[in-house]
Design an enzyme around this catalytic site. Structure first.
Site, PDB file in Angstrom:
ATOM      1  N   PRO A   2       0.841  -1.205   0.000  1.00 54.48           N
ATOM      2  CA  PRO A   2       0.000   0.000   0.000  1.00 54.48           C
ATOM      3  C   PRO A   2       0.876   1.256   0.000  1.00 54.48           C
ATOM      4  O   PRO A   2       1.888   1.295   0.680  1.00 54.48           O
ATOM      5  CB  PRO A   2      -0.771  -0.098   1.313  1.00 54.48           C
ATOM      6  CG  PRO A   2      -0.586  -1.477   1.803  1.00 54.48           C
ATOM      7  CD  PRO A   2       0.690  -1.986   1.214  1.00 54.48           C
ATOM      8  N   GLU A   3       0.485   2.236  -0.772  1.00 61.40           N
ATOM      9  CA  GLU A   3       1.244   3.485  -0.815  1.00 61.40           C
ATOM     10  C   GLU A   3       0.588   4.498   0.127  1.00 61.40           C
ATOM     11  O   GLU A   3      -0.451   4.233   0.716  1.00 61.40           O
ATOM     12  CB  GLU A   3       1.301   3.988  -2.259  1.00 61.40           C
ATOM     13  CG  GLU A   3       1.852   2.899  -3.180  1.00 61.40           C
ATOM     14  CD  GLU A   3       2.421   3.405  -4.491  1.00 61.40           C
ATOM     15  OE1 GLU A   3       2.683   4.612  -4.595  1.00 61.40           O
ATOM     16  OE2 GLU A   3       2.619   2.586  -5.390  1.00 61.40           O
ATOM     17  N   LYS A  51       4.195   5.663   5.011  1.00 61.69           N
ATOM     18  CA  LYS A  51       3.493   4.382   5.032  1.00 61.69           C
ATOM     19  C   LYS A  51       3.226   3.895   6.459  1.00 61.69           C
ATOM     20  O   LYS A  51       2.978   2.722   6.688  1.00 61.69           O
ATOM     21  CB  LYS A  51       4.299   3.353   4.246  1.00 61.69           C
ATOM     22  CG  LYS A  51       4.445   3.754   2.768  1.00 61.69           C
ATOM     23  CD  LYS A  51       5.279   2.766   2.005  1.00 61.69           C
ATOM     24  CE  LYS A  51       5.446   3.274   0.567  1.00 61.69           C
ATOM     25  NZ  LYS A  51       6.296   2.369  -0.215  1.00 61.69           N
ATOM     26  N   ARG A 151      13.247  10.831  10.677  1.00 59.13           N
ATOM     27  CA  ARG A 151      13.885   9.990   9.661  1.00 59.13           C
ATOM     28  C   ARG A 151      13.194  10.109   8.301  1.00 59.13           C
ATOM     29  O   ARG A 151      13.817   9.974   7.257  1.00 59.13           O
ATOM     30  CB  ARG A 151      13.839   8.533  10.165  1.00 59.13           C
ATOM     31  CG  ARG A 151      14.510   7.529   9.280  1.00 59.13           C
ATOM     32  CD  ARG A 151      14.734   6.203  10.032  1.00 59.13           C
ATOM     33  NE  ARG A 151      13.535   5.536  10.524  1.00 59.13           N
ATOM     34  CZ  ARG A 151      12.703   4.832   9.748  1.00 59.13           C
ATOM     35  NH1 ARG A 151      12.914   4.727   8.458  1.00 59.13           N
ATOM     36  NH2 ARG A 151      11.654   4.232  10.270  1.00 59.13           N
ATOM     37  N   ASN A 191       5.720   2.013  -5.375  1.00 59.36           N
ATOM     38  CA  ASN A 191       6.106   1.546  -6.699  1.00 59.36           C
ATOM     39  C   ASN A 191       5.214   2.045  -7.837  1.00 59.36           C
ATOM     40  O   ASN A 191       5.690   2.344  -8.925  1.00 59.36           O
ATOM     41  CB  ASN A 191       6.122   0.012  -6.677  1.00 59.36           C
ATOM     42  CG  ASN A 191       7.185  -0.540  -7.597  1.00 59.36           C
ATOM     43  OD1 ASN A 191       7.959   0.228  -8.184  1.00 59.36           O
ATOM     44  ND2 ASN A 191       7.217  -1.838  -7.758  1.00 59.36           N
ATOM     45  N   ARG A 283      12.819  -4.058  -6.292  1.00 56.00           N
ATOM     46  CA  ARG A 283      11.431  -3.808  -6.714  1.00 56.00           C
ATOM     47  C   ARG A 283      11.396  -3.616  -8.229  1.00 56.00           C
ATOM     48  O   ARG A 283      12.317  -3.072  -8.821  1.00 56.00           O
ATOM     49  CB  ARG A 283      10.873  -2.550  -6.028  1.00 56.00           C
ATOM     50  CG  ARG A 283      10.877  -2.589  -4.509  1.00 56.00           C
ATOM     51  CD  ARG A 283       9.925  -3.611  -3.910  1.00 56.00           C
ATOM     52  NE  ARG A 283       8.531  -3.419  -4.294  1.00 56.00           N
ATOM     53  CZ  ARG A 283       7.696  -2.553  -3.727  1.00 56.00           C
ATOM     54  NH1 ARG A 283       8.096  -1.789  -2.738  1.00 56.00           N
ATOM     55  NH2 ARG A 283       6.441  -2.458  -4.143  1.00 56.00           N
TER      56      ARG A 283
END
Ligand code: ZN
Length: 298
Positions: A2-3, A51, A151, A191, A283
Protein backbone atom coordinates in the site's frame (compact mmCIF):
# COMPACT_ATOMS: atom_id res chain seq x y z
CA UNK A 1 2.56 -2.61 -0.97
CA UNK A 2 0.00 0.00 0.00
CA UNK A 3 1.24 3.48 -0.82
CA UNK A 4 0.72 6.68 1.17
CA UNK A 5 -2.68 7.26 -0.36
CA UNK A 6 -4.04 4.08 1.24
CA UNK A 7 -2.37 4.74 4.58
CA UNK A 8 -3.91 8.21 4.83
CA UNK A 9 -7.20 6.78 3.77
CA UNK A 10 -7.15 4.17 6.55
CA UNK A 11 -6.20 6.87 9.06
CA UNK A 12 -9.21 8.98 8.04
CA UNK A 13 -11.60 6.03 8.14
CA UNK A 14 -10.38 4.64 11.44
CA UNK A 15 -10.37 8.08 13.03
CA UNK A 16 -13.95 8.68 11.89
CA UNK A 17 -15.01 5.26 13.18
CA UNK A 18 -13.14 4.98 16.47
CA UNK A 19 -11.55 8.23 17.68
CA UNK A 20 -12.94 10.23 20.59
CA UNK A 21 -14.15 7.25 22.58
CA UNK A 22 -12.92 4.24 24.48
CA UNK A 23 -12.33 1.35 22.12
CA UNK A 24 -11.74 -2.32 22.60
CA UNK A 25 -8.58 -3.94 21.22
CA UNK A 26 -7.38 -7.53 21.28
CA UNK A 27 -5.11 -10.02 19.59
CA UNK A 28 -7.30 -13.10 19.81
CA UNK A 29 -4.74 -15.51 18.35
CA UNK A 30 -1.80 -14.38 20.49
CA UNK A 31 -0.18 -12.46 17.62
CA UNK A 32 -0.54 -9.13 19.40
CA UNK A 33 0.28 -9.47 23.09
CA UNK A 34 0.25 -5.81 24.19
CA UNK A 35 -3.48 -5.19 23.82
CA UNK A 36 -3.81 -4.65 27.60
CA UNK A 37 -1.92 -1.37 27.26
CA UNK A 38 -4.60 0.19 25.06
CA UNK A 39 -7.74 -1.94 25.44
CA UNK A 40 -10.59 0.16 26.85
CA UNK A 41 -8.63 3.39 26.47
CA UNK A 42 -9.79 6.42 24.51
CA UNK A 43 -8.35 6.69 21.01
CA UNK A 44 -7.43 10.35 20.54
CA UNK A 45 -6.65 10.36 16.82
CA UNK A 46 -5.08 8.33 14.06
CA UNK A 47 -1.84 9.68 12.63
CA UNK A 48 -0.48 8.92 9.18
CA UNK A 49 2.93 9.72 7.79
CA UNK A 50 4.35 8.06 4.71
CA UNK A 51 3.49 4.38 5.03
CA UNK A 52 3.15 4.46 8.83
CA UNK A 53 -0.01 4.60 10.95
CA UNK A 54 -0.05 5.70 14.58
CA UNK A 55 -3.16 5.11 16.72
CA UNK A 56 -2.70 7.66 19.48
CA UNK A 57 -4.00 6.40 22.82
CA UNK A 58 -2.10 9.04 24.82
CA UNK A 59 1.49 9.57 25.81
CA UNK A 60 3.70 6.56 25.11
CA UNK A 61 0.68 4.60 23.97
CA UNK A 62 0.93 4.85 20.20
CA UNK A 63 -0.08 1.74 18.33
CA UNK A 64 2.26 1.74 15.35
CA UNK A 65 1.16 -0.17 12.24
CA UNK A 66 3.18 -0.69 9.08
CA UNK A 67 1.35 -2.82 6.57
CA UNK A 68 4.46 -3.84 4.62
CA UNK A 69 3.92 -5.86 1.46
CA UNK A 70 1.04 -8.04 2.61
CA UNK A 71 -0.71 -6.30 5.47
CA UNK A 72 -4.33 -5.27 5.06
CA UNK A 73 -7.40 -4.27 7.00
CA UNK A 74 -10.92 -5.60 6.78
CA UNK A 75 -13.83 -3.91 8.46
CA UNK A 76 -17.54 -4.07 8.95
CA UNK A 77 -20.63 -3.25 10.92
CA UNK A 78 -22.65 -5.41 13.29
CA UNK A 79 -21.27 -8.04 15.68
CA UNK A 80 -17.64 -9.17 15.56
CA UNK A 81 -17.33 -11.90 12.95
CA UNK A 82 -15.96 -15.38 13.64
CA UNK A 83 -12.16 -15.58 13.73
CA UNK A 84 -10.74 -16.16 10.28
CA UNK A 85 -7.20 -16.34 8.91
CA UNK A 86 -4.07 -15.15 10.70
CA UNK A 87 -5.52 -12.26 12.65
CA UNK A 88 -3.04 -9.86 14.30
CA UNK A 89 -5.40 -7.40 15.95
CA UNK A 90 -9.04 -6.37 16.20
CA UNK A 91 -10.39 -2.99 17.22
CA UNK A 92 -14.05 -2.43 17.91
CA UNK A 93 -16.62 -0.13 19.38
CA UNK A 94 -18.45 -1.98 22.16
CA UNK A 95 -21.79 -0.21 21.60
CA UNK A 96 -21.67 -0.49 17.82
CA UNK A 97 -21.08 -4.25 17.72
CA UNK A 98 -24.27 -4.71 19.76
CA UNK A 99 -26.32 -2.65 17.33
CA UNK A 100 -28.63 -4.78 15.15
CA UNK A 101 -27.54 -5.03 11.54
CA UNK A 102 -29.94 -3.80 8.87
CA UNK A 103 -30.67 -6.26 6.05
CA UNK A 104 -28.03 -6.05 3.36
CA UNK A 105 -25.65 -4.12 5.58
CA UNK A 106 -22.01 -5.04 5.18
CA UNK A 107 -20.63 -7.61 7.58
CA UNK A 108 -17.04 -7.97 6.48
CA UNK A 109 -15.31 -6.43 3.57
CA UNK A 110 -11.78 -5.77 2.56
CA UNK A 111 -11.18 -2.59 0.71
CA UNK A 112 -11.10 -3.67 -2.87
CA UNK A 113 -14.80 -2.93 -2.97
CA UNK A 114 -15.00 -3.64 -6.69
CA UNK A 115 -14.29 -7.31 -5.98
CA UNK A 116 -16.68 -7.60 -3.12
CA UNK A 117 -20.44 -7.68 -3.37
CA UNK A 118 -21.17 -6.21 0.04
CA UNK A 119 -20.80 -2.57 -0.91
CA UNK A 120 -19.47 0.39 0.93
CA UNK A 121 -19.89 1.19 4.62
CA UNK A 122 -19.66 4.83 5.68
CA UNK A 123 -16.72 5.17 8.07
CA UNK A 124 -18.77 6.43 11.06
CA UNK A 125 -20.95 3.30 10.78
CA UNK A 126 -18.04 0.90 11.14
CA UNK A 127 -18.25 -1.18 14.28
CA UNK A 128 -14.95 -3.04 14.01
CA UNK A 129 -11.79 -3.53 12.03
CA UNK A 130 -9.34 -6.38 11.70
CA UNK A 131 -5.65 -6.29 10.81
CA UNK A 132 -3.80 -9.13 9.11
CA UNK A 133 -0.24 -9.56 7.90
CA UNK A 134 1.42 -6.26 8.88
CA UNK A 135 5.20 -5.86 9.10
CA UNK A 136 4.77 -4.08 12.42
CA UNK A 137 1.99 -3.75 14.97
CA UNK A 138 3.50 -2.71 18.30
CA UNK A 139 3.10 -0.06 21.00
CA UNK A 140 5.51 2.86 20.54
CA UNK A 141 6.59 5.62 22.87
CA UNK A 142 6.19 9.26 21.88
CA UNK A 143 9.99 9.48 21.49
CA UNK A 144 10.04 6.55 19.08
CA UNK A 145 7.31 8.13 16.95
CA UNK A 146 9.21 11.43 16.88
CA UNK A 147 12.39 9.62 15.80
CA UNK A 148 10.41 8.16 12.92
CA UNK A 149 9.17 11.62 11.90
CA UNK A 150 12.75 12.89 11.84
CA UNK A 151 13.89 9.99 9.66
CA UNK A 152 11.13 10.36 7.06
CA UNK A 153 11.13 12.83 4.18
CA UNK A 154 8.24 15.21 3.55
CA UNK A 155 4.83 13.61 2.95
CA UNK A 156 2.78 15.30 0.18
CA UNK A 157 -0.47 14.14 1.81
CA UNK A 158 0.39 15.86 5.09
CA UNK A 159 0.71 19.21 3.35
CA UNK A 160 4.52 19.20 3.46
CA UNK A 161 6.41 21.19 0.84
CA UNK A 162 8.98 19.62 -1.51
CA UNK A 163 12.03 21.64 -0.39
CA UNK A 164 13.69 18.99 1.80
CA UNK A 165 13.14 16.30 -0.84
CA UNK A 166 14.54 18.45 -3.65
CA UNK A 167 17.60 19.39 -1.59
CA UNK A 168 18.44 15.70 -1.12
CA UNK A 169 17.76 14.66 -4.73
CA UNK A 170 19.87 17.37 -6.41
CA UNK A 171 22.90 16.31 -4.34
CA UNK A 172 22.55 12.59 -5.03
CA UNK A 173 24.31 10.35 -7.53
CA UNK A 174 21.65 7.68 -7.01
CA UNK A 175 19.11 7.02 -9.74
CA UNK A 176 15.94 9.10 -9.54
CA UNK A 177 13.94 5.84 -9.70
CA UNK A 178 15.55 4.74 -6.42
CA UNK A 179 15.36 8.17 -4.79
CA UNK A 180 11.59 8.48 -5.29
CA UNK A 181 11.13 5.18 -3.41
CA UNK A 182 13.44 6.20 -0.56
CA UNK A 183 11.15 7.08 2.36
CA UNK A 184 13.78 9.41 3.83
CA UNK A 185 13.52 11.48 0.64
CA UNK A 186 9.73 11.46 0.11
CA UNK A 187 7.39 9.70 2.54
CA UNK A 188 4.52 7.70 1.11
CA UNK A 189 5.48 7.21 -2.52
CA UNK A 190 5.56 3.59 -3.60
CA UNK A 191 6.11 1.55 -6.70
CA UNK A 192 3.00 2.55 -8.67
CA UNK A 193 3.40 6.30 -8.21
CA UNK A 194 7.16 6.04 -8.74
CA UNK A 195 6.71 4.44 -12.16
CA UNK A 196 3.81 6.63 -13.24
CA UNK A 197 5.20 9.98 -12.08
CA UNK A 198 8.46 9.29 -13.92
CA UNK A 199 6.54 8.44 -17.05
CA UNK A 200 4.39 11.57 -16.83
CA UNK A 201 7.57 13.62 -16.44
CA UNK A 202 9.09 11.70 -19.41
CA UNK A 203 12.08 11.04 -17.19
CA UNK A 204 14.28 7.95 -17.43
CA UNK A 205 14.41 6.16 -14.06
CA UNK A 206 18.19 5.68 -14.29
CA UNK A 207 19.04 9.39 -14.49
CA UNK A 208 21.05 10.45 -11.42
CA UNK A 209 19.20 12.72 -9.00
CA UNK A 210 21.82 15.46 -9.46
CA UNK A 211 21.11 15.51 -13.22
CA UNK A 212 17.34 16.04 -12.90
CA UNK A 213 16.36 19.70 -13.40
CA UNK A 214 14.80 21.23 -10.29
CA UNK A 215 11.80 22.35 -12.35
CA UNK A 216 11.12 18.69 -13.23
CA UNK A 217 11.28 17.71 -9.55
CA UNK A 218 8.81 20.48 -8.67
CA UNK A 219 6.50 19.27 -11.41
CA UNK A 220 6.67 15.68 -10.12
CA UNK A 221 5.76 16.87 -6.62
CA UNK A 222 2.93 19.02 -7.94
CA UNK A 223 1.53 16.06 -9.87
CA UNK A 224 1.97 13.63 -6.97
CA UNK A 225 -0.39 15.52 -4.69
CA UNK A 226 -3.65 15.36 -6.69
CA UNK A 227 -2.88 11.85 -7.93
CA UNK A 228 -2.29 10.59 -4.38
CA UNK A 229 -5.40 12.40 -3.11
CA UNK A 230 -7.50 10.84 -5.87
CA UNK A 231 -6.06 7.45 -4.91
CA UNK A 232 -7.37 7.93 -1.36
CA UNK A 233 -10.97 7.81 -2.46
CA UNK A 234 -11.31 4.16 -3.37
CA UNK A 235 -7.75 2.79 -3.43
CA UNK A 236 -7.84 2.94 -7.21
CA UNK A 237 -4.82 4.72 -8.64
CA UNK A 238 -5.46 6.28 -12.05
CA UNK A 239 -2.54 8.11 -13.62
CA UNK A 240 -3.40 8.20 -17.33
CA UNK A 241 -4.88 11.27 -18.98
CA UNK A 242 -8.12 10.72 -20.95
CA UNK A 243 -6.45 11.86 -24.19
CA UNK A 244 -3.88 9.06 -23.89
CA UNK A 245 -6.35 6.22 -23.27
CA UNK A 246 -7.24 4.09 -26.30
CA UNK A 247 -10.88 3.98 -25.16
CA UNK A 248 -10.92 7.78 -24.85
CA UNK A 249 -12.86 9.82 -22.33
CA UNK A 250 -15.04 8.57 -19.49
CA UNK A 251 -14.16 6.20 -16.66
CA UNK A 252 -10.93 4.40 -17.56
CA UNK A 253 -11.08 0.64 -18.07
CA UNK A 254 -8.80 -1.31 -15.72
CA UNK A 255 -6.15 -1.93 -18.39
CA UNK A 256 -5.82 1.80 -19.04
CA UNK A 257 -5.35 3.16 -15.54
CA UNK A 258 -1.52 3.16 -15.74
CA UNK A 259 1.00 4.16 -18.40
CA UNK A 260 3.77 1.73 -17.50
CA UNK A 261 3.18 0.05 -14.10
CA UNK A 262 2.85 -3.71 -14.70
CA UNK A 263 2.48 -3.07 -18.44
CA UNK A 264 5.81 -4.63 -19.43
CA UNK A 265 5.65 -6.23 -22.90
CA UNK A 266 2.57 -4.19 -23.81
CA UNK A 267 2.53 -1.18 -26.11
CA UNK A 268 2.96 2.32 -24.75
CA UNK A 269 -0.34 4.25 -25.16
CA UNK A 270 1.54 7.27 -26.47
CA UNK A 271 4.27 5.90 -28.79
CA UNK A 272 3.45 2.19 -29.26
CA UNK A 273 6.84 0.94 -28.01
CA UNK A 274 6.90 -2.09 -25.70
CA UNK A 275 7.12 -1.15 -22.02
CA UNK A 276 10.22 -2.48 -20.23
CA UNK A 277 10.63 -3.96 -16.77
CA UNK A 278 13.79 -4.32 -14.69
CA UNK A 279 14.50 -4.82 -11.02
CA UNK A 280 15.91 -1.85 -9.13
CA UNK A 281 16.82 -2.36 -5.47
CA UNK A 282 14.57 -5.40 -5.24
CA UNK A 283 11.43 -3.81 -6.71
CA UNK A 284 10.17 -3.94 -10.28
CA UNK A 285 10.63 -0.80 -12.29
CA UNK A 286 8.62 -0.11 -15.45
CA UNK A 287 9.30 2.46 -18.16
CA UNK A 288 8.94 3.28 -21.86
CA UNK A 289 12.39 3.44 -23.52
CA UNK A 290 11.15 5.92 -26.15
CA UNK A 291 9.05 8.33 -24.06
CA UNK A 292 11.63 8.15 -21.25
CA UNK A 293 14.90 7.98 -23.22
CA UNK A 294 18.18 7.05 -21.61
CA UNK A 295 20.07 10.09 -20.36
CA UNK A 296 23.06 9.30 -22.59
CA UNK A 297 21.07 9.04 -25.81
CA UNK A 298 18.65 11.91 -25.32
ZN1 ZN B 1 6.20 5.57 -25.11
Amino acid sequence: MPEGNEIHRWAERHEAAFAGKAVRVDGPQGRFVDSDVIDGKKLNRVLAVGKHLGYDFGKDRILHVHLGLRGDFSEGSGPLPALKGALRLRMWNEAAVKRPVAPGESKRHAWYSEDDGTGHTEAPKLAWMELRGPTDCTIWTQAKWETLLKRLGPDPLNGDGPEKAIAKIVKSKKAIGALLMDQSVIAGLGNIYRAELLYRARLNPYVAGKDVPEATLRMIWKEALPLMKAGMVDRRIVTTLPKDRPSGKGKPVKEETHYVYRRNGQECFVCGTKILRKEMEGRNLFWCPVCQPDAKTS
